[in-house]
Design a protein around this motif. Structure first.
Motif, mmCIF file in Angstrom:
data_model
loop_
_atom_site.group_PDB
_atom_site.id
_atom_site.type_symbol
_atom_site.label_atom_id
_atom_site.label_comp_id
_atom_site.label_asym_id
_atom_site.label_seq_id
_atom_site.Cartn_x
_atom_site.Cartn_y
_atom_site.Cartn_z
ATOM 1 N N PRO A 142 -2.978 9.503 1.198
ATOM 2 C CA PRO A 142 -3.835 8.579 1.466
ATOM 3 C C PRO A 142 -3.389 7.165 0.844
ATOM 4 O O PRO A 142 -2.671 7.150 -0.169
ATOM 5 N N ILE A 143 -3.644 6.207 1.281
ATOM 6 C CA ILE A 143 -2.906 4.767 0.884
ATOM 7 C C ILE A 143 -4.121 4.070 0.190
ATOM 8 O O ILE A 143 -5.362 3.814 0.519
ATOM 9 N N PRO A 144 -3.752 3.700 -1.145
ATOM 10 C CA PRO A 144 -4.740 2.974 -2.064
ATOM 11 C C PRO A 144 -5.168 1.566 -1.560
ATOM 12 O O PRO A 144 -4.458 0.763 -1.068
ATOM 13 N N GLN A 145 -6.453 1.539 -1.353
ATOM 14 C CA GLN A 145 -6.951 0.098 -1.088
ATOM 15 C C GLN A 145 -6.546 -1.276 -1.700
ATOM 16 O O GLN A 145 -6.185 -2.194 -1.112
ATOM 17 N N GLN A 146 -6.272 -0.867 -2.941
ATOM 18 C CA GLN A 146 -5.967 -2.111 -3.732
ATOM 19 C C GLN A 146 -4.387 -2.623 -3.327
ATOM 20 O O GLN A 146 -4.165 -3.719 -3.754
ATOM 21 N N SER A 147 -3.517 -1.864 -2.882
ATOM 22 C CA SER A 147 -2.387 -2.131 -2.558
ATOM 23 C C SER A 147 -2.460 -2.653 -0.933
ATOM 24 O O SER A 147 -1.143 -2.997 -0.584
ATOM 25 N N LEU A 148 -3.267 -3.051 -0.463
ATOM 26 C CA LEU A 148 -3.466 -3.514 1.157
ATOM 27 C C LEU A 148 -3.598 -4.821 1.148
ATOM 28 O O LEU A 148 -4.423 -5.286 0.152
ATOM 29 N N SER A 151 0.288 -2.725 4.419
ATOM 30 C CA SER A 151 0.734 -2.250 2.973
ATOM 31 C C SER A 151 2.440 -2.567 2.749
ATOM 32 O O SER A 151 3.298 -2.169 3.399
ATOM 33 N N ARG A 152 2.361 -3.586 1.883
ATOM 34 C CA ARG A 152 3.705 -3.911 1.595
ATOM 35 C C ARG A 152 4.538 -2.916 1.214
ATOM 36 O O ARG A 152 5.922 -2.696 1.269
ATOM 37 N N GLU A 153 4.044 -2.101 0.092
ATOM 38 C CA GLU A 153 4.874 -1.028 -0.438
ATOM 39 C C GLU A 153 5.369 0.036 0.645
ATOM 40 O O GLU A 153 6.704 0.350 0.471
#
Length: 146
Positions: free
Chosen positions: A37-43, A109-111
């Motif tokens: 899952p992609i963390p919301q805070q990283s979006l 997602s920049r990451e």
């Protein structure tokens, strides 16, 4: 001759099966990173990205599974990105499933350098209706002469 053929045939089959398992990672098969899952805070909001930079980006579901790639950016009458035309499946553009995703439901997602469809699972994406051009949006690809 039979005593040699059976072991050789068995070895060829086993090697083929092992090769198939390996090639799934070469051709976009499941991998560990894609399933996380992609963390919301990283979006961040996708509308902050230049529309041209969105073209060709991978689109993943909120749980990190690849659903397609951005084929076009549809602009509203004010020349702002409104929808992303996402293509999934197919070979060389044939048989692809094309759907339009509202830009407000997509984050960046920049990451991972991917766009995230925050409201959809992979199954829900597959069940979306195919995009039909009704002339109300302007295609970025057409503006760029593609």
């Amino acid at each position: 001759m039979r005593r040699v053929a059976l072991p050789v045939l068995s070895a060829v089959i086993l090697l083929s099966l092992g090769g198939c398992a390996e090639t799934s990672s070469w051709f976009g098969g499941s991998n560990e990173q894609a399933a996380r899952p992609i963390p919301q805070q990283s979006l961040q909001t996708a509308s902050r990205i230049e529309p041209e930079a969105m073209l060709g980006k991978t689109v993943v579901s909120y749980d990190g599974q690849k659903v397609g790639t951005v084929d076009d950016v549809l602009m509203n009458r004010n020349n702002r990105p409104s929808e992303l035309l996402v293509s999934s499946g197919g070979v060389m553009g044939l048989g692809a499933h094309n759907v339009a995703l509202d830009i407000d439901n997509v984050r960046y997602s920049r990451e991972r350098d991917e766009l995230v469809a925050t409201q959809l699972t992979k199954e829900q994406f597959a069940n979306l209706p195919a995009y039909k051009d009704d002339g109300r949006m302007v295609s970025l690809n057409r503006q760029m002469g593609k």
